[in-house]
Design a protein around this motif. Structure first.
Motif: not given
Length: 464
Positions: A14-19, A24-32, A165-167, A284-295
């Motif tokens: 659940k934390l994964f989907f919340i955080a 990942a969506v934020s980084m997807l927007a940046s990637a787009l 808010g960050s997203m 890469q931003p999708l990967l980074y967005g998922m991993c970095d958001s969990l840090q």
């Protein structure tokens, strides 16, 4: 939800989907937006401008590298301090980091502004090609003192639990940048410098918006009287070094690649390399967005001694990274010609064939790239900067340079194969590091402090 409750008590999936998903969506927007940036420049300004953008981009990223070092490097000790319930130390690191980012942004921006013509000439570019690259780079340099703050502010917002808010801020920044760039290039028909101006203008606005919760005192992190200490600075540098070295080493490799490509294939080869970098800039931003958001969650639980929870969170990170990579391979292999036409208007048959072949070889990168990426993020989140830095430098510089020499007889094919070979070697290195670190990573949880038992009178001794 309060960030401490979110990080400490929410079930890992659940934390994964919340955080991670908002990240990942934020980084997807940046990637787009990154894709649109290349599309707008290539379509509205021309192929020479597109090649100039890719020639200047390594220096643009170097311009942000020190700010990224401080932003990421401070986020890890801040999260761990919060896990240890040392809010005062977390606030001090946060305040000092913000001041350092503005100062280093101004200094690096000034140096790169003055050195821009010499740096671009060093790459072998001449005439209009070189002039456009210098224009693009210098706009970023002028805006550097403020725009560099936006990356760190995103980390600080997520630490404080402002995940949505960050997203929202990242999506707004990408949309605002795209709108400005279309206006400047598609309507006003300005030059390549306007593409950089659009991005910097949007970053400036979003950096100010991101800092509002902190200025108003509503975030968990608060500004305080800064107390700079040598130990704190060393900690920030150590934790930020993997990302900094990755940026710096990656840009050195890109500069070397561009210099070789200018000589091996001219503007067309540089443009094809740019297409590969834009594709990587989407994945890469999708990967980074998922991993970095969990840090922040990983660091918080590591500081609190909840090591089993750290492992459960990281399992989600590795699994999701593998799934994203598998999907990316399929898309690249199915649509190489369509991807090429996004960036190059009406490519010649020779350019199209060369680009399709390069993309097909490049797709092999993601068979293993996800593993080293997730491992590096894991090491950084648990305050193990040395192995994270080793993966970072090896992936961004050592392995690519070694493979340039090893694959040199293959010409341009060797350059395109370099990415997949680097990813494979990085995955092997990451596996070795995880095996070596296993005793530390598999330690049992630290037991919670004992709660004093209520006073119960001892039974009186029985007479015989």
């Amino acid at each position: 939800m309060d960030s401490k409750t979110l990080f400490a008590k929410t079930p890992p999936v659940k934390l994964f989907f919340i955080a991670a998903m908002p990240g990942a969506v934020s980084m997807l927007a940046s990637a787009l937006y990154g894709l649109l940036d290349g599309l707008f420049v290539g379509q509205f300004v021309g192929s020479t401008a597109f090649a100039a953008l890719n020639l200047a981009m390594p220096f643009v990223i170097i311009n942000f590298s020190l700010a990224d070092l401080i932003g990421v490097g401070s986020a890890v000790p801040i999260s761990i301090a919060l896990g240890r319930k040392d809010d005062q130390e977390a606030n001090n690191i946060f305040t000092c980091a913000c001041l350092l980012i503005v100062g280093t942004g101004a200094a690096i921006g000034a140096v790169l502004y003055l050195a821009a013509p010499a740096l671009i000439a060093m790459m072998g570019a001449e005439g209009d090609f070189a002039a456009q690259a210098v224009q693009y780079l210098r706009v970023y340099c002028i805006a550097s003192p403020v725009t560099t703050m936006v990356f760190a502010a995103d980390n600080f917002l997520r630490i404080c639990g402002y995940i949505r808010g960050s997203m929202a801020l990242n999506i707004f920044m990408s949309a605002f940048s795209a709108g400005l760039e279309f206006l400047f290039l598609g309507v006003f028909r300005w030059g390549i410098w306007a593409a950089a101006l659009a991005t910097c203008g949007s970053m400036f606005v979003c950096a100010l918006l991101a800092l509002i919760p902190f200025f108003r005192g509503r975030a968990q992190l608060r500004f305080c009287r800064p107390r700079f200490r040598a130990a704190m600075l060393r900690q920030i540098v150590a934790c930020g070094a993997p990302n900094f070295l990755n940026n710096l080493a990656g840009r050195i490799t890109s500069i070397l690649m561009n210099a070789l490509l200018v000589r091996l294939g001219g503007e067309n080869a540089v443009s094809i390399y740019g297409i590969l970098m834009y594709v990587d800039g989407f994945i890469q931003p999708l990967l980074y967005g998922m991993c970095d958001s969990l840090q922040p969650a990983v660091g918080f639980n590591w500081g609190a001694g909840k090591y089993s929870r750290v492992r459960a969170i990281e399992k989600c990170c590795f699994t999701a990274s593998a799934m994203v990579s598998a999907l990316s391979i399929g898309v690249i292999l199915l649509l190489p010609a369509q991807i090429t036409r996004i960036f190059v208007a009406s490519p010649s048959p020779e350019v199209l064939a060369a680009s399709v072949g390069a993309l097909q070889l490049f797709a092999l990168t993601y068979i293993t790239r996800w593993f080293s990426f997730a491992t590096q993020s894991y090491m950084l989140a648990v305050e193990k900067p040395l192995p994270a830095s080793l993966i970072s430098v090896a992936t961004a510089l050592v392995f690519p340079v070694v493979l340039i020499a090893a694959l040199w007889p293959l010409g341009l094919t060797g350059i395109w194969l370099n990415f997949a070979g680097t990813a494979l070697l990085a995955a092997v290195l990451s596996l070795v590091i995880l095996v070596k670190m296993r005793p530390q990573l598999s330690r049992p949880d630290v037991p919670a402090p004992d709660v004093p038992a209520p006073d119960i009178p001892a039974p009186e001794p029985q007479e015989p």
